[in-house]
Design a protein around this motif. Structure first.
Motif, PDB file in Angstrom:
ATOM      1  N   THR A  73     -35.712 -21.585  -7.051  1.00  0.00           N
ATOM      2  CA  THR A  73     -34.244 -21.540  -7.031  1.00  0.00           C
ATOM      3  C   THR A  73     -33.655 -22.734  -6.298  1.00  0.00           C
ATOM      4  O   THR A  73     -32.471 -23.037  -6.445  1.00  0.00           O
ATOM      5  N   GLU A  74     -34.481 -23.408  -5.501  1.00  0.00           N
ATOM      6  CA  GLU A  74     -34.011 -24.532  -4.688  1.00  0.00           C
ATOM      7  C   GLU A  74     -34.197 -25.872  -5.395  1.00  0.00           C
ATOM      8  O   GLU A  74     -33.838 -26.916  -4.862  1.00  0.00           O
ATOM      9  N   SER A  81     -33.242 -23.872 -11.709  1.00  0.00           N
ATOM     10  CA  SER A  81     -32.810 -23.089 -10.559  1.00  0.00           C
ATOM     11  C   SER A  81     -32.074 -21.830 -11.015  1.00  0.00           C
ATOM     12  O   SER A  81     -32.316 -20.733 -10.505  1.00  0.00           O
ATOM     13  N   GLU A  82     -31.197 -21.982 -12.000  1.00  0.00           N
ATOM     14  CA  GLU A  82     -30.424 -20.842 -12.500  1.00  0.00           C
ATOM     15  C   GLU A  82     -31.326 -19.837 -13.206  1.00  0.00           C
ATOM     16  O   GLU A  82     -31.132 -18.625 -13.095  1.00  0.00           O
ATOM     17  N   ALA A  84     -34.492 -19.291 -12.510  1.00  0.00           N
ATOM     18  CA  ALA A  84     -35.229 -18.604 -11.451  1.00  0.00           C
ATOM     19  C   ALA A  84     -34.350 -17.551 -10.775  1.00  0.00           C
ATOM     20  O   ALA A  84     -34.807 -16.457 -10.448  1.00  0.00           O
ATOM     21  N   LEU A  85     -33.077 -17.873 -10.586  1.00  0.00           N
ATOM     22  CA  LEU A  85     -32.149 -16.927  -9.975  1.00  0.00           C
ATOM     23  C   LEU A  85     -31.996 -15.663 -10.830  1.00  0.00           C
ATOM     24  O   LEU A  85     -31.897 -14.555 -10.305  1.00  0.00           O
ATOM     25  N   VAL A  88     -35.100 -13.673 -10.131  1.00  0.00           N
ATOM     26  CA  VAL A  88     -35.090 -13.150  -8.757  1.00  0.00           C
ATOM     27  C   VAL A  88     -34.151 -11.949  -8.647  1.00  0.00           C
ATOM     28  O   VAL A  88     -34.399 -11.015  -7.877  1.00  0.00           O
ATOM     29  N   ALA A 117     -28.010 -21.445  -3.523  1.00  0.00           N
ATOM     30  CA  ALA A 117     -29.043 -20.533  -4.028  1.00  0.00           C
ATOM     31  C   ALA A 117     -29.440 -19.513  -2.969  1.00  0.00           C
ATOM     32  O   ALA A 117     -29.565 -18.311  -3.254  1.00  0.00           O
ATOM     33  N   LEU A 121     -29.066 -15.397  -3.062  1.00  0.00           N
ATOM     34  CA  LEU A 121     -30.223 -14.511  -2.928  1.00  0.00           C
ATOM     35  C   LEU A 121     -30.018 -13.482  -1.815  1.00  0.00           C
ATOM     36  O   LEU A 121     -30.466 -12.338  -1.939  1.00  0.00           O
TER      37      LEU A 121
END
Length: 201
Positions: A73-74, A81-82, A84-85, A88, A117, A121
């Motif tokens: 996400t980083e 990143s989006e 992965a978010l 998550v 991010a 989270l």
């Protein structure tokens, strides 16, 4: 089908991820690590397909990969990143709690997208954990980046009125009106700055 994700033909790779997305999650769970790696794929269709597959899996199946997903996400690649978010978001709060101290460290990053991010989270933790970190989130309302400010406000709004009062928070500071007004304070348009001052007054 898994082996066809590495096929030299792009069409075969696309059809393979589509076909995998239709399988039962019990079949897919053993390959979770492979699909997480595919979130990094340069081919948008394959990477988006990996999100679909991972979103089908139970939170428990993804828990073992929480640290890897948080790292993703980083990434500077905003699309990855989006993605992965999105994955998550399917994790159980308990899995993210184990990453809480790491997320708090990331809030101090010099990179806005890392702070954004990490803030988002924290919003996936349970209310008790959010309340515990409310003072840090409240401080982010003054972040230099508007995306981070908005993310912090959204997380704080998840707390009910009792929790906000218990934390000594000024709820008026993280309403949508207040966030927009802060952005207008930096506007080159004088009328917008005047409206912002009035809204915050």
């Amino acid at each position: 089908l898994m082996s066809r994700l590495e096929d030299e033909d792009a069409g075969v790779r696309r059809h393979a991820i589509d076909a995998l997305g239709k399988l039962e999650k019990g079949v897919l769970v053993r390959h979770a690590a492979v699909f997480i790696e595919k979130l990094k794929n340069a081919e948008e269709h394959v990477a988006d397909g990996a999100v679909v597959v991972l979103s089908k899996l139970k939170a428990e199946a993804l828990a073992a990969h929480a640290a890897t997903l948080v790292t993703m996400t980083e990434d500077e690649d905003e699309q990855m990143s989006e993605r992965a978010l999105q994955v998550v978001a399917a994790l159980a709060p308990t899995a993210l709690e184990q990453q809480a101290s790491r997320l708090l460290t990331k809030l101090e990053s010099s990179e806005w997208h890392v702070r954004w991010a990490a803030t988002g989270l924290i919003g996936h933790l349970d209310a008790r954990q959010i309340e515990r970190h409310s003072s840090v989130l409240y401080a982010l309302l003054g972040d230099a980046d508007s995306y981070v400010r908005r993310a912090a406000a959204q997380v704080l709004r998840q707390l009910d009125a009792t929790a906000q009062e218990r934390c000594g928070l000024n709820a008026a500071a993280f309403t949508e009106v207040a966030i927009v007004a802060r952005e207008q304070l930096d506007s080159s348009d004088g009328s917008e700055r005047r409206e912002a001052v009035q809204a915050l007054g």
